[in-house]
Write a protein that holds these residues in place. Structure first.
Motif, PDB file in Angstrom:
ATOM      1  N   GLN A 485       0.825  -1.303   0.078  1.00 30.30           N
ATOM      2  CA  GLN A 485      -0.049   0.032  -0.058  1.00 30.30           C
ATOM      3  C   GLN A 485       0.826   1.153   0.103  1.00 30.30           C
ATOM      4  OE1 GLN A 485      -0.500  -2.003   3.172  1.00 30.30           O
ATOM      5  NE2 GLN A 485       1.677  -1.156   3.441  1.00 30.30           N
ATOM      6  N   PRO A 486       0.290   2.331  -0.346  1.00 32.12           N
ATOM      7  CA  PRO A 486       1.011   3.690  -0.169  1.00 32.12           C
ATOM      8  C   PRO A 486       0.618   3.890   1.251  1.00 32.12           C
ATOM      9  CG  PRO A 486      -1.052   4.112  -1.350  1.00 32.12           C
ATOM     10  CD  PRO A 486      -1.081   2.378  -1.060  1.00 32.12           C
ATOM     11  N   HIS A 487       1.345   5.215   1.662  1.00 27.51           N
ATOM     12  CA  HIS A 487       1.147   5.736   2.993  1.00 27.51           C
ATOM     13  C   HIS A 487       1.298   7.106   3.118  1.00 27.51           C
ATOM     14  CE1 HIS A 487       1.528   6.363   7.344  1.00 27.51           C
ATOM     15  NE2 HIS A 487       0.745   5.531   7.406  1.00 27.51           N
ATOM     16  N   GLY A 488       0.280   7.882   2.994  1.00 21.10           N
ATOM     17  CA  GLY A 488       0.578   9.354   3.019  1.00 21.10           C
ATOM     18  C   GLY A 488       1.231   9.615   1.638  1.00 21.10           C
ATOM     19  N   GLU A 489       2.339  10.301   1.624  1.00 22.69           N
ATOM     20  CA  GLU A 489       2.887  10.711   0.192  1.00 22.69           C
ATOM     21  C   GLU A 489       4.146   9.491   0.003  1.00 22.69           C
ATOM     22  OE1 GLU A 489       4.809  14.629   0.915  1.00 22.69           O
ATOM     23  OE2 GLU A 489       2.514  15.497   0.831  1.00 22.69           O
ATOM     24  N   LYS A 490       4.174   8.675   0.900  1.00 19.11           N
ATOM     25  CA  LYS A 490       5.030   7.671   0.558  1.00 19.11           C
ATOM     26  C   LYS A 490       4.614   6.696  -0.805  1.00 19.11           C
ATOM     27  CE  LYS A 490       7.415   7.291   4.888  1.00 19.11           C
ATOM     28  NZ  LYS A 490       6.942   8.577   5.640  1.00 19.11           N
ATOM     29  N   ALA A 491       5.531   6.214  -1.673  1.00 21.62           N
ATOM     30  CA  ALA A 491       5.041   5.401  -2.637  1.00 21.62           C
ATOM     31  C   ALA A 491       4.882   4.066  -2.038  1.00 21.62           C
ATOM     32  CB  ALA A 491       6.353   5.377  -3.297  1.00 21.62           C
ATOM     33  N   ASN A 492       4.280   3.108  -3.139  1.00 19.73           N
ATOM     34  CA  ASN A 492       3.669   2.016  -2.506  1.00 19.73           C
ATOM     35  C   ASN A 492       4.784   0.970  -2.019  1.00 19.73           C
ATOM     36  OD1 ASN A 492       1.028   1.466  -3.279  1.00 19.73           O
ATOM     37  ND2 ASN A 492       1.372   1.283  -5.511  1.00 19.73           N
ATOM     38  N   PHE A 493       4.627   0.239  -0.774  1.00 20.07           N
ATOM     39  CA  PHE A 493       5.685  -0.512  -0.282  1.00 20.07           C
ATOM     40  C   PHE A 493       4.854  -1.868   0.190  1.00 20.07           C
ATOM     41  CE2 PHE A 493       4.188   2.383   3.211  1.00 20.07           C
ATOM     42  CZ  PHE A 493       3.584   1.763   4.033  1.00 20.07           C
ATOM     43  N   PHE A 494       5.889  -2.691   0.467  1.00 19.76           N
ATOM     44  CA  PHE A 494       5.304  -3.923   0.983  1.00 19.76           C
ATOM     45  C   PHE A 494       5.205  -4.133   2.743  1.00 19.76           C
ATOM     46  CE2 PHE A 494       7.460  -5.348  -2.755  1.00 19.76           C
ATOM     47  CZ  PHE A 494       6.271  -5.977  -3.467  1.00 19.76           C
ATOM     48  N   ARG A 495       4.036  -4.655   3.094  1.00 24.45           N
ATOM     49  CA  ARG A 495       3.738  -4.745   4.492  1.00 24.45           C
ATOM     50  C   ARG A 495       3.579  -6.117   4.881  1.00 24.45           C
ATOM     51  NH1 ARG A 495      -1.857  -4.367   7.496  1.00 24.45           N
ATOM     52  NH2 ARG A 495      -1.966  -6.207   6.087  1.00 24.45           N
ATOM     53  N   MET A 496       4.359  -6.606   5.528  1.00 24.11           N
ATOM     54  CA  MET A 496       4.705  -8.075   5.807  1.00 24.11           C
ATOM     55  C   MET A 496       3.846  -8.242   7.090  1.00 24.11           C
ATOM     56  SD  MET A 496       6.148 -10.867   4.387  1.00 24.11           S
ATOM     57  CE  MET A 496       7.100 -11.536   5.655  1.00 24.11           C
ATOM     58  N   ILE A 497       3.230  -9.251   7.639  1.00 19.98           N
ATOM     59  CA  ILE A 497       2.595  -9.559   8.624  1.00 19.98           C
ATOM     60  C   ILE A 497       2.916 -10.841   9.363  1.00 19.98           C
ATOM     61  CG2 ILE A 497       0.520  -9.650  10.283  1.00 19.98           C
ATOM     62  CD1 ILE A 497       1.054  -6.806   9.139  1.00 19.98           C
ATOM     63  N   ILE A 498       3.851 -10.964  10.420  1.00 17.97           N
ATOM     64  CA  ILE A 498       4.298 -12.113  10.907  1.00 17.97           C
ATOM     65  C   ILE A 498       3.552 -12.646  12.011  1.00 17.97           C
ATOM     66  CG2 ILE A 498       6.418 -13.310  11.748  1.00 17.97           C
ATOM     67  CD1 ILE A 498       7.883 -11.714  10.081  1.00 17.97           C
ATOM     68  N   ILE A 499       2.623 -13.755  12.112  1.00 15.27           N
ATOM     69  CA  ILE A 499       2.005 -14.285  13.185  1.00 15.27           C
ATOM     70  C   ILE A 499       2.149 -15.649  13.455  1.00 15.27           C
ATOM     71  CG2 ILE A 499      -0.348 -14.917  13.864  1.00 15.27           C
ATOM     72  CD1 ILE A 499      -1.371 -12.446  12.257  1.00 15.27           C
ATOM     73  N   SER A 500       2.060 -16.608  12.546  1.00 16.61           N
ATOM     74  CA  SER A 500       2.173 -17.868  12.791  1.00 16.61           C
ATOM     75  C   SER A 500       3.520 -18.684  13.281  1.00 16.61           C
ATOM     76  CB  SER A 500       1.749 -18.887  11.476  1.00 16.61           C
ATOM     77  OG  SER A 500       1.926 -19.958  11.392  1.00 16.61           O
ATOM     78  N   PRO A 501       3.413 -19.607  14.033  1.00 18.01           N
ATOM     79  CA  PRO A 501       4.434 -20.274  14.498  1.00 18.01           C
ATOM     80  C   PRO A 501       4.643 -21.297  13.743  1.00 18.01           C
ATOM     81  CG  PRO A 501       2.613 -20.969  15.722  1.00 18.01           C
ATOM     82  CD  PRO A 501       1.839 -19.804  14.821  1.00 18.01           C
ATOM     83  N   GLN A 502       4.239 -21.500  12.538  1.00 17.17           N
ATOM     84  CA  GLN A 502       4.424 -22.439  11.410  1.00 17.17           C
ATOM     85  C   GLN A 502       5.719 -21.602  10.678  1.00 17.17           C
ATOM     86  OE1 GLN A 502       0.051 -22.691  10.161  1.00 17.17           O
ATOM     87  NE2 GLN A 502       1.212 -24.182   9.054  1.00 17.17           N
ATOM     88  N   VAL A 503       5.819 -20.550  10.753  1.00 15.06           N
ATOM     89  CA  VAL A 503       6.801 -19.790  10.032  1.00 15.06           C
ATOM     90  C   VAL A 503       8.313 -19.839  10.499  1.00 15.06           C
ATOM     91  CG1 VAL A 503       7.615 -17.171   9.246  1.00 15.06           C
ATOM     92  CG2 VAL A 503       4.984 -18.131   9.228  1.00 15.06           C
ATOM     93  N   SER A 504       9.215 -20.134   9.692  1.00 16.69           N
ATOM     94  CA  SER A 504      10.607 -20.280   9.870  1.00 16.69           C
ATOM     95  C   SER A 504      11.450 -19.241   9.361  1.00 16.69           C
ATOM     96  CB  SER A 504      10.948 -21.406   9.498  1.00 16.69           C
ATOM     97  OG  SER A 504      10.976 -21.422   7.946  1.00 16.69           O
ATOM     98  N   ARG A 505      12.739 -18.868   9.875  1.00  9.17           N
ATOM     99  CA  ARG A 505      13.716 -18.178   9.400  1.00  9.17           C
ATOM    100  C   ARG A 505      13.740 -18.398   7.593  1.00  9.17           C
ATOM    101  NH1 ARG A 505      18.664 -19.056   7.483  1.00  9.17           N
ATOM    102  NH2 ARG A 505      18.384 -20.993   8.329  1.00  9.17           N
ATOM    103  N   GLN A 506      13.607 -19.646   7.531  1.00 10.70           N
ATOM    104  CA  GLN A 506      13.907 -19.938   5.858  1.00 10.70           C
ATOM    105  C   GLN A 506      12.578 -19.375   4.959  1.00 10.70           C
ATOM    106  OE1 GLN A 506      14.350 -22.234   8.403  1.00 10.70           O
ATOM    107  NE2 GLN A 506      16.281 -23.184   8.346  1.00 10.70           N
ATOM    108  N   ASP A 507      11.654 -19.102   5.543  1.00  8.20           N
ATOM    109  CA  ASP A 507      10.537 -18.463   5.044  1.00  8.20           C
ATOM    110  C   ASP A 507      10.706 -17.154   4.792  1.00  8.20           C
ATOM    111  OD1 ASP A 507       8.601 -20.778   4.635  1.00  8.20           O
ATOM    112  OD2 ASP A 507       8.422 -20.630   6.946  1.00  8.20           O
TER     113      ASP A 507
END
Length: 522
Positions: A485-507
Motif C-alpha cells: 500500500q501507499p502511506h501518505g505521500e510515500k510510494a507503494n511499499f510491502f507490508r509483511m505481517i508475521i504471526i504463525s508459529p509455522q513460519v521459519s527463518r527460511q520462510d
C-alpha cells in the motif's frame, strides 16, 4: 383443518419410546404433505460427513499448510465462475457432485493457513480453535440466553475475565464477544455517547448537542464508519496528527479538544490505537489517558491487533496505561490465531452500562421469572440477537496451550519480525520504511534498474509502480501473499505481517528472494 386432513394407508412409524420397534399408525397428510415421519434422516448423512471431513483434512489442512503447495490457485472472476458452476437450480445435485463442489471451493480459495501467507493481520493453522469451530457449527447454538447456550455462556465469561485481568482491571468489568473489531469499535462509540447523553437512546439525535470524537490519522477506518452509522457524522471525527512512527501526538489531541469546545461542540470520546493496521504503531495510552481524565472524555483503546502483546511480559509495555481505558477492543483471531471471527469488546464499568445502553428487554427471550439466575442471559447487552459463541474458539485453545505457550508465540512472532528487518537492511535493493515495533515490517524493493536513481520524485514515481506488479506475479504464481500500500505521500511499499508459529527463518529468506526474483526485471 377440514378439507386438508385426510388419511391414507397405515404406515410404520418409529416409536418415540422404543425407536427400534415401529408401530402401525395411519398417515397424516395436510396440503398433500405427509407428516408422519421425518423427511430428512440425519444419520443417513453420516457417510457424507465422514467423506467431507476426510477431504477437509487432506486439502484444507494438510495441503494448505504444506510450504511446498501454493498459497492460492489464482483464477480471474470470469474463469472462476465457469469452473465453479455457481448457479442455483430447482433440483439438487448428487452427493458425489457436492463433494466435488467443495473440493473445488478449497482448491481455488486462498490458503490463509499457509506458512507463506503474510497478507492480513491473521493467518496460520490453529487446530484447537478449528475444532472448537466445528463443535460450534455442529451444535448450532446462539448466545443470547443461558438456557440455550449454557456451556458457551460460561466459556465467554471465563475468557472475558482472563482478558480483563491482562488489561489490568483488577476489579473486573463487563464485556461481550461480537462480529468483529469494527463492531467492537462501534460499541465503544455508542457506549461513550450513551454515557455522555443517555437521553439519546429514547429521544434520538435531537436529544444531543453536536458531539465530537478524536482519533489518530492512523486509526482503523471503522471509527469513521461508526460515526456515520450512529449519526454522529464523519466530519465530527477529528483526526489527530501522528508522529513519524505513526503514534498519536498528545499535544495535538489537547489542542483539538480545546478547539472543538471553542466551536461550541461537545467532545465525548478519544480513540487510541494499540497496533495500527499499516505501521503497527502504539499510541501513548498513558499520556492520552491523562488528557481524557482532564477533560472527562471516554477513552477507548482499539487493541484489536496489538492486544496480544498483553500476554507477553516482554512486550506488554507497548500498551502501558491500557488499564486506564474505559473500553478496549481486542481480536484473538489476529495475533493469537483463534479462528475467525473472535472479537472481544470490554468495558471497565460495572454498573451494567453495556446492558442499559443496548437493552430492548425482549419478553420472549429475557423473561425475568426464569428458574435460573437471569444475569447469565447476556444477549440484551448486544446489538445482535443471534450471536455465535466465538469465545469458545479462544477458550478451548487457551485451555489446550496455556498462557505460557501463547506468550511464547507472541514473542517468537516479534523476534521473527526483527530477523526479517535485519535481513532487509543487509540486502541490496531492499529498504526498510522504519524499524518494526510490532509484527508489521514495511519495506520497499528497488529493482536494479532504479537503484542508481537518487532519492527524489523520479525514483518514487517509478517505485510506486513496482509493488503492484510484483503482487500480481506472486498471486498468479501462488508462491506467497504479501500486502502492499501507499502511506501518505510515500510510494507503494510491502507490508509483511508475521504471526504463525509455522513460519521459519527460511520462510523469511524465501520472501526476500522471491520478491527479488519476481521484480528484478522491472
Amino acid at each position: 383443518m377440514e378439507g386438508h386432513h385426510k388419511e391414507e394407508k397405515t404406515s410404520d412409524v418409529q416409536s418415540p419410546a422404543d425407536p427400534g420397534h415401529p408401530v402401525k399408525c395411519s398417515p397424516v397428510i395436510i396440503d398433500n404433505i405427509p407428516l408422519n415421519g421425518p423427511t430428512v434422516n440425519v444419520l443417513a448423512s453420516e457417510n457424507f460427513i465422514h467423506q467431507s471431513m476426510s477431504i477437509i483434512v487432506e486439502n484444507a489442512i494438510k495441503k494448505a499448510t504444506d510450504v511446498r503447495e501454493k498459497v492460492c490457485e489464482w483464477r480471474s472472476p470470469e474463469q472462476l465462475k465457469e469452473l465453479l458452476d455457481l448457479e442455483l437450480r430447482d433440483g439438487g445435485e448428487s452427493e458425489s457432485e457436492i463433494l466435488q463442489r467443495f473440493k473445488d471451493a478449497i482448491r481455488y480459495s486462498v490458503k490463509t493457513t499457509h506458512p507463506r501467507f503474510f497478507n492480513q493481520l491473521y493467518g496460520g493453522m490453529e487446530p484447537y480453535s478449528m475444532v472448537a469451530s466445528f463443535i460450534i457449527e455442529a451444535l448450532k447454538p446462539s448466545l443470547y440466553t443461558y438456557e440455550v447456550a449454557p456451556v458457551f455462556t460460561l466459556a465467554e465469561e471465563a475468557v472475558l475475565k482472563k482478558m480483563m485481568e491482562l488489561i489490568g482491571w483488577k476489579d473486573g468489568g463487563d464485556g461481550i464477544f461480537n462480529a468483529g473489531g469494527s463492531m467492537s469499535n462501534m460499541y465503544a462509540v455508542n457506549l461513550a455517547r450513551y454515557r455522555c447523553c443517555p437521553d439519546i437512546k429514547e429521544n434520538g439525535l435531537s436529544a444531543a448537542p453536536r458531539l465530537v470524537m478524536f482519533t489518530s490519522q492512523e486509526c482503523h477506518y471503522s471509527i469513521s464508519k461508526a460515526a456515520a452509522l450512529l449519526g454522529i457524522g464523519t466530519k465530527n471525527v477529528y483526526a489527530i496528527p501522528s508522529d513519524e512512527r505513526g503514534k498519536m501526538i498528545p499535544s495535538a489531541l489537547e489542542e483539538q479538544i480545546l478547539s472543538a469546545k471553542s466551536e461550541g461542540a461537545v467532545p465525548f470520546m478519544v480513540n487510541a490505537t494499540a497496533g495500527t493496521t499499516v505501521l503497527g504503531a502504539f499510541d501513548p495510552i498513558d499520556v492520552i489517558a491523562d488528557i481524557c481524565e482532564k477533560h472527562n472524555l471516554w477513552l477507548h483503546v482499539d487493541a484489536c491487533w496489538g492486544g496480544a502483546a498483553l500476554v507477553s511480559s516482554k512486550h506488554k509495555h507497548l500498551l502501558k496505561g491500557i488499564h486506564r481505558a474505559d473500553s478496549v477492543a481486542w481480536n484473538p483471531h489476529k495475533m493469537l490465531m483463534a479462528c475467525l471471527q473472535c472479537s472481544a469488546f470490554m468495558v471497565r464499568d460495572k454498573t451494567s452500562l453495556l446492558q442499559r445502553c443496548h437493552s430492548a428487554r425482549a419478553s420472549y427471550l429475557f423473561q425475568q421469572d426464569k428458574f435460573y439466575d437471569v444475569s447469565y442471559d447476556t444477549g440484551d447487552k448486544s446489538v445482535q440477537c443471534s450471536r455465535k459463541p466465538d469465545a469458545f474458539k479462544i477458550w478451548l485453545m487457551w485451555k489446550a496451550l496455556g498462557s505460557k505457550e501463547l506468550e511464547q508465540r507472541v514473542d517468537r512472532a516479534l523476534a521473527m519480525a526483527r530477523y526479517l528487518a535485519e535481513e532487509i537492511k543487509k540486502r541490496e535493493g531492499f529498504r526498510l520504511l522504519m524499524e518494526p515495533e510490532y509484527a508489521n515490517i514495511c519495506f520497499w524493493y528497488i529493482p536494479p534498474s532504479l537503484q542508481t536513481l537518487p532519492d527524489g520524485p523520479e525514483l518514487w514515481e517509478k517505485l510506486h509502480k513496482v509493488a503492484p506488479v510484483i503482487k500480481e506475479r506472486m498471486m498468479k504464481k501462488g508462491s506467497m501473499m504479501v500486502g502492499y500500500q501507499p502511506h501518505g505521500e510515500k510510494a507503494n511499499f510491502f507490508r509483511m505481517i508475521i504471526i504463525s508459529p509455522q513460519v521459519s527463518r527460511q520462510d523469511m529468506d524465501f520472501v526476500l528472494d522471491e520478491i527479488n526474483n519476481l521484480g528484478k526485471d522491472l
